[in-house]
Structures are given as structure tokens and as C-alpha cells.
Write an enzyme that holds these catalytic residues in place. Structure first.
Site, short mmCIF file in Angstrom:
data_model
loop_
_atom_site.label_atom_id
_atom_site.label_comp_id
_atom_site.label_asym_id
_atom_site.label_seq_id
_atom_site.Cartn_x
_atom_site.Cartn_y
_atom_site.Cartn_z
N ASN A 10 0.78 -1.76 -0.41
CA ASN A 10 0.15 0.24 -0.38
C ASN A 10 0.80 1.75 0.01
OD1 ASN A 10 -3.07 -1.46 -0.10
ND2 ASN A 10 -2.06 -1.73 1.90
N ARG A 17 -4.55 8.75 -0.54
CA ARG A 17 -5.55 8.88 0.85
C ARG A 17 -3.85 9.11 2.29
NH1 ARG A 17 -10.44 6.84 0.27
NH2 ARG A 17 -9.89 6.33 2.42
N TYR A 22 0.12 9.80 6.41
CA TYR A 22 1.20 9.16 5.91
C TYR A 22 2.20 10.52 5.06
CZ TYR A 22 -0.16 5.07 7.65
OH TYR A 22 -0.09 3.28 7.70
N ASN A 73 10.79 -0.87 4.41
CA ASN A 73 9.76 -0.34 5.69
C ASN A 73 9.05 -1.38 5.12
OD1 ASN A 73 6.84 0.58 6.75
ND2 ASN A 73 7.15 2.73 5.75
N ALA A 76 2.22 -3.07 6.59
CA ALA A 76 1.60 -4.55 7.39
C ALA A 76 1.53 -5.30 7.63
CB ALA A 76 -0.42 -4.19 6.67
N GLU A 97 14.71 -1.09 9.51
CA GLU A 97 13.04 -0.54 9.81
C GLU A 97 12.97 0.51 9.53
OE1 GLU A 97 11.42 -3.04 13.13
OE2 GLU A 97 9.56 -2.72 12.41
N HIS A 99 9.19 2.92 9.12
CA HIS A 99 8.52 3.96 9.47
C HIS A 99 8.21 5.45 9.89
CE1 HIS A 99 7.30 -0.81 10.44
NE2 HIS A 99 8.08 -0.62 11.36
N ARG A 106 -0.45 5.19 17.66
CA ARG A 106 -1.20 3.90 17.12
C ARG A 106 -2.44 2.54 17.47
NH1 ARG A 106 0.13 3.75 10.64
NH2 ARG A 106 -2.36 4.16 10.94
#
Ligand code: CA2
Length: 145
Positions: A10, A17, A22, A73, A76, A97, A99, A106
Site C-alpha cells: 500500500n 489517501r 502518511y 518499510n 502491514a 526498519e 515507519h 497508533r
């Protein structure tokens, strides 16, 4: 020095969106930001994005003996995948890693990362700058290895 930058499911929708989470930049803009930053440091950056776990595993394996480090990244898959950290451990390259959002602030299910155990560092909540921080981390690690 060559780095492979992998973005998971995604993240090809960046800028389309959920800009409140983001940001409004697109994946192409993110990749250009990283590419320009790496170019100034004489680092070669190669990019890969996929919505499929097995393809991400294949991409990690393709870096074996070809790249010096990985920035990932996993999106999910961070919270579900065992195959991705297994692949990172298998190739044995230093990985960071990243994000974009702060996963610790969250939903509770985002607080678990299976990938972090296979990474030398995790950067979360620094938006697009987190990828540049990851470049810096790998650059200083690899300079002395
Ligand atoms: O904050 C991050 O970078 C995440 O890895 C993004 C993942 C999420 O599942 C992780 O928990 C945290 C989701 C990426 C979805 O990207 C979108 C981009 C634009 C619009 C919708 C989704």
C-alpha cells in the site's frame, strides 16, 4: 556503497489517501528524496515496492552479495510476517526498519514488529526523513566494516 530500499504493501498509495497519517508526498517523491540524498553521498540507491510478501522475500534475497545494506518499510507485514525477518537474517546484511508514522502511538496491534529483531535499528514517526536517517545509520556502520 549500494543500498536496497524496500517499501511494502500500500505504500504505492502514498500521497493519494490518509495524508494526515502518511503526509502528502508520493512514493515517486519519496524515492527521489532518498536518491538525491544518496547521490550527494556517493551511495547507489535501488528501489523496490511490492504488495506481496513473497516478492519482498525474493527482493531481500536478491540483495545477497549485491547490496551492502537494506532499508525496509514492511508496512502491514511488520506486524504479521515471519518470512521477512527470516529473509533479512538469511542474507545477513545490515538492515534498518523505517515507519513513516509513529507505530507506538497508533492501534495496539501496530506496536508489535516481527521485523525489528532482524534489523540494526528501527526508525518510526519521522515521516519521510526517517529514510534519510536510515541511510546515515547504514553509511556510518558500513564505513567502518
Ligand atoms: O508508518 C508506516 O510507515 C507503516 O509501515 C505504514 C503501513 C502500516 O500498516 C504500518 O503499521 C505503519 C501502512 C502503509 C499504507 O500506506 C498508505 C498510504 C497511503 C494511503 C493509504 C495507505
Amino acid at each position: 556503497m549500494k543500498l536496497l530500499i524496500i517499501n511494502g504493501p500500500n505504500l504505492n498509495m502514498l500521497g493519494v489517501r490518509e495524508p494526515e497519517i502518511y503526509g502528502s508526498g508520493t512514493l515517486a517523491e519519496l524515492e527521489k528524496l532518498i536518491s538525491d540524498y544518496c547521490g550527494r553521498k556517493n551511495i547507489t540507491a535501488e528501489f523496490y515496492q511490492s504488495n506481496h510478501e513473497g516478492d519482498i522475500v525474493d527482493s531481500i534475497q536478491s540483495a545477497y552479495k549485491k547490496a551492502d545494506g537494506i532499508i525496509i518499510n514492511p508496512a502491514a507485514y511488520t506486524h504479521t510476517s515471519i518470512a521477512i525477518p527470516d529473509a533479512l537474517k538469511a542474507v545477513g546484511l545490515p538492515a534498518v526498519e523505517v515507519h513513516i508514522s509513529d507505530i507506538s502511538a497508533r492501534e495496539p496491534y501496530r506496536r508489535i514488529s516481527y521485523v525489528s529483531s532482524a534489523c540494526v535499528a528501527t526508525i518510526s514517526g519521522r515521516h519521510f526523513s526517517g529514510y534519510l536517517d536510515a541511510v546515515d545509520i547504514l553509511e556510518s556502520r558500513l564505513k567502518f566494516s
